[in-house]
Design an enzyme around this catalytic site. Sequence first.
Site, mmCIF file in Angstrom:
data_model
loop_
_atom_site.group_PDB
_atom_site.id
_atom_site.type_symbol
_atom_site.label_atom_id
_atom_site.label_comp_id
_atom_site.label_asym_id
_atom_site.label_seq_id
_atom_site.Cartn_x
_atom_site.Cartn_y
_atom_site.Cartn_z
ATOM 1 N N LYS A 198 0.383 -7.632 24.740
ATOM 2 C CA LYS A 198 1.213 -6.655 24.037
ATOM 3 C C LYS A 198 2.393 -7.360 23.360
ATOM 4 O O LYS A 198 2.690 -7.132 22.205
ATOM 5 C CB LYS A 198 1.707 -5.604 25.038
ATOM 6 C CG LYS A 198 2.572 -4.533 24.443
ATOM 7 C CD LYS A 198 2.931 -3.485 25.493
ATOM 8 C CE LYS A 198 4.009 -2.561 24.943
ATOM 9 N NZ LYS A 198 4.428 -1.541 25.892
ATOM 10 N N GLU A 204 1.710 -16.923 30.867
ATOM 11 C CA GLU A 204 0.348 -17.252 31.273
ATOM 12 C C GLU A 204 -0.611 -17.185 30.084
ATOM 13 O O GLU A 204 -1.442 -18.078 29.865
ATOM 14 C CB GLU A 204 -0.144 -16.256 32.345
ATOM 15 C CG GLU A 204 0.561 -16.361 33.678
ATOM 16 C CD GLU A 204 1.786 -15.457 33.780
ATOM 17 O OE1 GLU A 204 2.385 -15.146 32.720
ATOM 18 O OE2 GLU A 204 2.147 -15.079 34.905
ATOM 19 N N GLY A 257 1.525 -1.424 29.060
ATOM 20 C CA GLY A 257 0.493 -2.429 29.335
ATOM 21 C C GLY A 257 -0.615 -1.902 30.237
ATOM 22 O O GLY A 257 -1.806 -2.045 29.942
ATOM 23 N N ARG A 258 -0.238 -1.250 31.329
ATOM 24 C CA ARG A 258 -1.250 -0.794 32.295
ATOM 25 C C ARG A 258 -1.951 0.487 31.849
ATOM 26 O O ARG A 258 -2.784 1.026 32.578
ATOM 27 C CB ARG A 258 -0.621 -0.649 33.684
ATOM 28 C CG ARG A 258 0.643 0.185 33.733
ATOM 29 C CD ARG A 258 1.390 0.024 35.051
ATOM 30 N NE ARG A 258 2.673 0.704 35.048
ATOM 31 C CZ ARG A 258 3.816 0.202 34.584
ATOM 32 N NH1 ARG A 258 3.824 -1.000 34.069
ATOM 33 N NH2 ARG A 258 4.936 0.882 34.652
ATOM 34 N N GLU A 343 2.688 -0.868 40.018
ATOM 35 C CA GLU A 343 3.655 -1.269 38.986
ATOM 36 C C GLU A 343 4.336 -0.017 38.417
ATOM 37 O O GLU A 343 5.492 -0.059 38.005
ATOM 38 C CB GLU A 343 2.969 -2.072 37.869
ATOM 39 C CG GLU A 343 3.959 -2.900 37.046
ATOM 40 C CD GLU A 343 3.307 -3.862 36.052
ATOM 41 O OE1 GLU A 343 2.798 -3.410 35.026
ATOM 42 O OE2 GLU A 343 3.331 -5.088 36.310
ATOM 43 N N HIS A 374 -17.976 -4.033 56.364
ATOM 44 C CA HIS A 374 -18.229 -5.213 57.197
ATOM 45 C C HIS A 374 -17.034 -6.143 57.216
ATOM 46 O O HIS A 374 -17.159 -7.322 57.564
ATOM 47 C CB HIS A 374 -19.489 -5.926 56.708
ATOM 48 C CG HIS A 374 -20.711 -5.084 56.904
ATOM 49 N ND1 HIS A 374 -21.466 -5.112 58.052
ATOM 50 C CD2 HIS A 374 -21.271 -4.136 56.112
ATOM 51 C CE1 HIS A 374 -22.453 -4.237 57.961
ATOM 52 N NE2 HIS A 374 -22.352 -3.630 56.781
ATOM 53 N N LYS A 502 9.866 -14.151 36.901
ATOM 54 C CA LYS A 502 9.579 -14.846 35.626
ATOM 55 C C LYS A 502 10.749 -15.750 35.266
ATOM 56 O O LYS A 502 10.564 -16.903 34.861
ATOM 57 C CB LYS A 502 9.426 -13.821 34.492
ATOM 58 C CG LYS A 502 8.101 -13.137 34.392
ATOM 59 C CD LYS A 502 8.071 -12.375 33.056
ATOM 60 C CE LYS A 502 7.134 -11.208 33.071
ATOM 61 N NZ LYS A 502 7.231 -10.359 31.904
#
Length: 540
Positions: A198, A204, A257-258, A343, A374, A502
Site C-alpha cells: 500500500k 521487508e 491493509g488488512r 491488528e 492431533h 519498526k
Amino acid sequence: MDFKRCDQTVAWTALQGHFEAHGRDFDLREQFARDPQRFAQFTLAAPEVFADLSKNRWDVATRRLLTELARECGLEARRDAMFAGEPINTTEGRAVLHTALRAPRGQGLFSDEVHGVLDRMLAFADSVRDIAASGIRHVVNIGIGGSDLGPQMVVPALDAYAHPGITLHFVSNVDGHDITPVLRRLQPSETLFIIASKTFTTQETMANAAVARDWFLAHGGDEAAIASHFVGATTNLAAAAAFGIHTTFGFWDWVGGRYSLWSAIGLPIAIAIGSDHFRALLAGAHAMDQHFATTPLHDNLPVQLGLLDVWYRNFHRFTSRSVAPYHQGLKRLPAYLQQLEMESNGKQVDLAGERLPIGSSPVVWGEPGTNGQHAYFQMLHQGTDVIPVEFIAVKHPTHPHTGLQAKALANCLAQSQALMLGKTTEAALAERAPTASATLGKLTLARHRTFPGNRPSTTLLLERLTPSALGALIALYEHRVFTSGVLWGINSFDQWGVELGKALASELLPRLSDPARLGDGSGLDASTAGLLAWLTAGAA
Ligand code: F6P
C-alpha cells in the site's frame, strides 16, 4: 467522533447482573435438555453461510441484552457511517471503504475509480493467464501483512478454480530464507513479480523486491524486461515508478491493509482464478455487506458473532478463540484472521484516548481440522482454560473422495459435540480403556479420562467453497470485528502498535550491517547489547 463505550451503558449493567445470575454457571447440556427449540433459536442463515450458535453459553435473555448493548453503543449509526464514507478511522482521518470495492458498478462510493482499476486489473490478470501469449508460469507476490495474507489465504482456498499452468508463490518475510528457495525454482522469462505494498515503503517488501530485481538481472533478464516482469499494486504510484515499475494498479488510502484483498492487492488471486471468479468473490462479499447493512441486529450474523465475542471476552473473560476450518484449502485462514482481528482490535485506549477498563481483542489462533485434533485439541478438551472454538465446514468438496469427506465432517461434528458434552468421571469409570495402565487405581485413571464439557463452540457451514462463498465468509469476519470494535469504543482501523518495533529495528540495523558500527551496544539496554554482541562476534 461521538461514541458510547459498552461498559458505560445501561445494558452493560444489566448484563453484569445477568451474568452473575445466569451466565457464570451456564450449562449447555442443561439448556439443550430443557429447550427443544434451542438449535432452531440459535441458528442463523446469512448469504452463503449457515451458522449454529446454539453451543454457546448464552440464552435468549443474554442475546436480547447483548443486542440492546449494540443498540446503545450506536452500532447501527457507526455501521452506516462506515458505509457512507465518513472518516471513522479518526487517528488517521480516513474513511473506511473496503465495502465500496465490492459494490456493483454504479452503486458504491467512488464507483468509477474502483471499477476503472478493477476492469484494468482483471484484463491484465486474464492476459497473464493466457500462457501462450504471456509466457508466464510463475507469479511471485512480494508483500507483507495485508499485502500478503489475504491473497495467500484465498489462493489455496480456491485451488479448485485455479489456472493449472500457473504457480503462485508468496514472499513476505525479510528473512532471506523466504525468497531464496522460491527464486531457486524460477526462470526470469516465465516469472511475473507483483510488488504489493500500500505504502511502497515497507522495509521487508522493498528489500525483497530489490533482491528479486537483482536476481532477475543476474539470471538473464535486462532492464527493459523489468517493465514486463514486475508490476505494482500500491497507493504510492510515484514510488513504484521510481523502482522501475511501469504497470501499476492503484488503490486508495480508504482501503486498510488488512481489508485490501478486494483491491489491486487481489491481483495474485485474479491471476490464479481469473476475472469471472474474482468478480464472484466480490459479489459474495457484497451480499454479506448487504446482510450486515440491512438485517435487524438480532438476526444479523456478523453482529451476533461480534456480540458473542464481547460476551466471552468481557464477562466470561476468555482470552482466546481457536478457529478450526475442516477444509484444507482454508489452512491460512487462522493466520489471515489473526491480522484482521488482532491488528484491528488489539487496542488499549478508546476513541477518546482513554485507557480501556475492559479487555479488547482475544488471541485468535488455529489450524485446519483434523490436524489440530492431533496437536492442541487435548488442551481444548481438558486444559484449565476455556477456549471457544469456531468450526468451519463445507458440505460439498471439490475432490472426488467421498469417504474422506465423510470422515472430515464426522470429526468436525464430533469435536464440537465432545467439547460440549464432556465425559463424567462415573462414565470414565465404567469404561475399559485398552491402553490404560493396569496398575494405576481405577478412580485416579478415571479422573485423567474425565472431560469437563460445557466448552462452547460455533459452527459455520458452507454449501461449497466457491469464490462467492469465500467472499461472504471473509466479509462476515470483517463485519464481526467491526462490531466488537464499536462496542469497545476503539478505532479498529489504525495500527500504531507496529510502529515502535519498526523504528527500533531501523536504529539497530547499522549496528548489524555497517562495518564501522558492528556490534556497537552503546546506549542499549544490557540484554539487547548482549544479544547484539553475540550475533556480531567474529563478524568484523
Ligand atoms: O504491519 C503493519 C502494516 O502496516 C499492515 O497493516 C499492513 O498490512 C502491512 O504493514 C503492509 O503494509 P504495506 O502494504 O504498506 O507494505
